[in-house]
Design an enzyme around this catalytic site. Structure first.
Site, short mmCIF file in Angstrom:
data_model
loop_
_atom_site.label_atom_id
_atom_site.label_comp_id
_atom_site.label_asym_id
_atom_site.label_seq_id
_atom_site.Cartn_x
_atom_site.Cartn_y
_atom_site.Cartn_z
N CYS A 59 0.90 -1.19 -0.02
CA CYS A 59 0.03 0.18 -0.04
C CYS A 59 0.95 1.44 0.17
O CYS A 59 0.62 2.17 -0.65
CB CYS A 59 -0.95 0.21 1.25
N LYS A 67 -0.18 5.26 -6.09
CA LYS A 67 -1.42 5.20 -7.11
C LYS A 67 -2.18 6.47 -6.67
O LYS A 67 -2.30 7.35 -7.85
CB LYS A 67 -1.93 4.12 -7.04
N TYR A 199 -9.76 -3.07 -9.97
CA TYR A 199 -9.27 -1.35 -9.33
C TYR A 199 -8.02 -1.05 -10.18
O TYR A 199 -8.19 -0.01 -10.66
CB TYR A 199 -8.86 -1.60 -7.92
N GLU A 203 -8.02 2.44 -12.73
CA GLU A 203 -7.22 3.40 -12.20
C GLU A 203 -6.15 3.91 -13.13
O GLU A 203 -5.90 4.89 -13.27
CB GLU A 203 -6.71 2.93 -10.72
N HIS A 458 -25.67 22.55 1.52
CA HIS A 458 -26.09 23.19 0.04
C HIS A 458 -25.21 24.33 -0.17
O HIS A 458 -24.88 25.14 0.57
CB HIS A 458 -27.42 23.65 0.13
N GLU A 463 -25.48 16.41 -0.71
CA GLU A 463 -26.78 16.74 -0.14
C GLU A 463 -27.83 15.76 -0.96
O GLU A 463 -29.08 15.42 -0.48
CB GLU A 463 -27.24 17.79 -0.07
#
Length: 485
Positions: A59, A67, A199, A203, A458, A463
């Site tokens: 990772c 990444k 993934y 990506e 908002h 929302e």
């Protein structure tokens, strides 16, 4: 059973093989409970091999972190296009310096490698650089960089060696690269073929396209991202095409050949494509082959994943395993959770089973996809009653000015009988940031009524999750989902 004298004579309470996210977390937390802990990891290098790795693991060094840095870099391509309609007067030709970004990325992962070492040292964990393997139920052998072999005993052994990228087994496979090499290319390729649809595939396709490369995405199924919500998969595919990526669904690569003009790629449809770089993003395999597991009888499945119980214990009572090497849910935060729960169980006097339900995830394509809980298909499969689907598809405010034709799509999956929200997904800008908050709601068992009574922020895309009032469709138990696609 071990005698008291044997227990007292162990070199360590815990020896961890693998210094990635899960292994480091388990080591530190176990040490914090008072355990005497050691951990071994291969010497640092950005590209992994049987002899190279580094504290921080996939990772940090050759996965999520570098990444994401490149995703940021690739995103500026579209942002600069959009900026013109926001009043920014930019010249037609804008240069991109790949080497500068590459160096910044390398500097950051090198820094993080040092951070992980310091975290372990600060926790009092003994670190070894070298390859670890198991030579007994309580015995570990570490082969150091100079070839010297050290042997240690431990009451508990934890395997956290992760997984490794795989190449497609076709003629010319050596001409392709994996995600490891893709993060360290000396030059940005002008023409790229990405093989895969998970993934990593979508990506890197997004990254390279954002940086101006010609990108072809080749995959076996009709849509990318198998296992995700079908409707959201279609949205991602449309967005990839909208950004200029050429999709080749239902297609396999059969051969790579080196030519004066680059790499010639042959597909099972007889197509010939030319590329400067071919990326194999066709999956990862548990990193368990060199651990000597068979010598102590640790059980693995047909792909080499270590079998564990719900507490992460193998069939050998003194040996445990967490993270990608167990092939349960292969995400860094999951490995962190499993490492924490292992420490609680073994040294914290608090037996803890990792909970793999309602875990949020994100695919950092451009724009990103993020989800938590059940997809529509999973909900219908598991449902005992009707399932309600709420969707919203809209043009983000930014796009109304920039002119980009790319909609944001949101979705809620609800149990009709209980009103409980079973799943949520979103494809659009900031989706992962929004979904992390939604995940808390699902973990708490939130209902659709509670979403509806929440006041929105908002103006924001988020929302929409609290303003979806109308049911898009109701799926009767025992029927097949029908999307709006």
């Amino acid at each position: 059973m071990l005698s008291e004298d044997q227990v007292a004579n162990f070199d360590f309470d815990l020896f961890v093989i693998g210094g990635g996210s899960g292994g480091v977390r388990a080591s530190r937390f176990s040490a914090n409970f008072g355990a005497k802990v050691a951990i071994c990891e291969l010497p640092y290098h950005p590209i992994s091999s049987e002899k190279q790795g580094g504290f921080g693991g996939t990772c940090v060094i050759r996965g999520c972190v570098p990444k994401k840095i490149l995703v940021y870099g690739g995103s500026y391509g579209g942002d600069l296009e959009d900026a013109r309609n926001f009043g920014w007067e930019l010249s037609e030709k804008i240069d991109f310096n790949w080497k500068k970004l590459l160096q910044k990325k390398t500097d950051e992962i090198t820094r993080l490698n040092g951070v992980y070492k310091r975290l372990l040292s600060s926790a009092g964990v003994k670190t070894f650089e070298g390859e670890g393997k198991i030579i007994g139920p309580n015995d570990v052998e570490v082969t150091q960089i100079d070839g010297t072999k050290l042997t240690y005993t431990a009451k508990h052994i934890l395997i956290a060696t992760g997984s490794r990228a795989q190449r497609l087994n076709i003629p010319g496979q050596e001409l392709g690269i994996t995600s490891d090499e893709a993060l360290s290319l000396e030059e940005i390729p002008k023409r790229v073929i990405v093989n895969g649809a998970g993934y990593i595939a979508v990506e890197f396709a997004s990254i390279w396209r954002g940086m101006g490369s010609e990108v072809h995405l080749v995959y076996r199924k009709d849509l990318p991202l198998r296992g995700f919500d079908e409707e959201m998969r279609a949205v991602v595919a449309k967005n990839l095409e909208g950004r200029g990526i050429v999709l080749h669904p239902g297609t396999n690569l059969t051969q790579l050949t080196k030519t004066d003009d680059g790499i010639k790629v042959i597909t099972d449809h007889g197509e010939e494509l030319m590329a400067d770089t071919v990326l194999f993003a066709t999956g990862r395999a548990p990193n368990s082959k060199r651990l000597n597991l068979e010598a102590v009888g640790v059980e693995v499945d047909k792909i080499g994943a270590i079998k564990v119980d719900e507490y992460s214990r193998t069939n050998v009572p003194s040996i445990w395993a967490i993270g990608d090497v167990t092939n349960r849910m292969n995400l860094t935060p999951v490995a962190l959770m499993e490492g924490s729960y292992f420490a609680n169980t073994v040294f914290g006097n608090k037996p803890s089973k990792p909970d793999h339900s309602n875990i949020p995830c994100a695919v950092f394509c451009i724009p990103p996809l993020s989800c938590v809980g059940l997809s529509e298909e999973q909900a219908v499969e598991k449902a005992k009653g009707d399932v309600l689907i709420f969707t919203s598809s809209f043009n983000p405010m930014k796009n109304t000015i920039s002119g980009r034709q790319e909609k944001t799509v949101m979705k809620l999956v609800v149990d009709a009988d209980t009103d409980k929200v079973l799943g949520a997904s979103m494809c659009g800008p900031d989706a992962p940031e929004i979904m992390q908050g939604i995940a808390i709601a699902l973990k708490c068992g939130a209902t659709k009524a509670q979403f509806d009574t929440t006041v929105g922020i908002h103006p924001s895309a988020a929302e929409e999750f609290v303003t979806m009032r109308s049911v898009t469709r109701r799926i009767t138990v025992g029927t097949t989902p029908k999307t709006n696609l």
